[in-house]
Design an enzyme around this catalytic site. Structure first.
Site, PDB file in Angstrom:
ATOM      1  N   PRO A 158      -2.195  -0.654 -12.899  1.00 26.77           N
ATOM      2  CG  PRO A 158      -3.119  -2.636 -13.667  1.00 26.77           C
ATOM      3  CD  PRO A 158      -2.595  -1.177 -13.961  1.00 26.77           C
ATOM      4  CD  GLU A 159       1.533   0.341  -7.337  1.00 29.58           C
ATOM      5  OE1 GLU A 159       2.066  -0.094  -6.635  1.00 29.58           O
ATOM      6  OE2 GLU A 159       1.207   1.639  -7.372  1.00 29.58           O
TER       7      GLU A 159
END
Ligand SMILES: [Zn+2]
Length: 273
Positions: free
Chosen positions: A2-3
């Site tokens: 995830p960012e």
């Protein structure tokens, strides 16, 4: 993955349950996700500590303890972090579990164990933090600051955006989306981006990251929020995962290439040149 938006969502979800709680005990079930510390020392160091703060830096969840140390968690592809009531059935993917004084339990789960967890002293955290670039959603992050982050790069603008030393928290999904939104070819060199384009890119990046946080991030595969649910921004993606589908701006087919970097690059040949 995830960012920034996904890790921000996780941090916001777990923060209210963690801050002020005392870690009652820790069980490390999969030691290979720890970096620079052994499982027994990790367990000993955390037991009895109170959580002082929970935040995010780049793609890391940062849990500050009352002794100044930081648990730095990078969930990467398949990790998830959650605070919940003690699970009824054992789960073979749980890597770390920590019962809290509140009766709840902090759990880090990682199917392929690609994530990483550090326990850093206050000084080590300061050094770690100093190596990461500016946060795109902080007030001081302007278009001029983005232009500085991209400057002097022979590398492709997409790669520069994803370079954590230049800019924090942006990975493959949001780099693709922001470049489409700004109408910039992802393969162009970072240093060829004009100040006008940097302004457009800055605007696009900030807007997209904020919108994704509002929708609790993008779930393409494994990402789950801090409450165990998928995010909802995937329905808003304009290029990522849309190979051969019509561009929402000009109707040309979105192209998927791996020629820019080793990652999947999606772009519109009609409006990104
Ligand atoms: Zn287009």
């Amino acid at each position: 993955m995830p960012e920034l938006p996904e890790v921000e969502t996780i941090a916001r979800d777990i923060r209210p349950h963690l801050v002020g709680a005392v870690i009652r005990g820790v069980r490390v079930l999969k030691a290979d996700i720890l970096r620079g510390i052994g499982p027994r020392e990790f367990e000993r160091s955390l037991a009895g500590r109170r959580v002082a703060a929970v935040g995010r830096r780049a793609k890391h969840v940062v849990i500050a303890l009352d002794d100044g140390r930081r648990i730095v968690i990078q969930p990467r592809m398949t990790g998830s972090l959650m605070v919940s009531a003690v699970p009824a059935s054992p789960d073979k993917y749980v890597a770390i579990s920590a019962p809290l004084s509140t009766g709840l339990q902090l759990t880090y789960r990682d199917v392929r164990r690609l994530g990483a967890i550090h326990l850093l002293s206050a000084e080590a955290w300061t050094r770690y933090d100093a190596r990461i670039g500016p946060e795109p959603l902080e007030a001081g992050f302007t278009a001029a600051r983005l232009a500085v982050a991209l400057a002097g790069g022979r590398l492709a603008v997409k790669k520069a955006l994803m370079d954590q030393r230049r800019l924090a928290g942006v990975g493959n999904i949001y780099a693709n989306e922001a470049l489409w939104s700004a109408g910039i070819d992802p393969s162009r060199s970072a240093r060829s981006v004009t100040s006008d384009e940097a302004r457009r890119l800055h605007h696009a990046l900030v807007r997209i990251l904020r919108r994704s946080i509002r929708r609790r991030g993008t779930t393409v595969r494994d990402y789950r929020t801090g409450t165990g649910e998928p995010g909802a921004y995937q329905s808003r993606l304009n290029v990522y995962g849309r190979a051969r589908r019509p561009c929402r701006r000009c109707g040309r087919r979105i192209v998927l290439t791996h020629a820019v970097d080793a990652r999947a690059t999606y772009f519109c040949p009609g409006c990104q040149h």
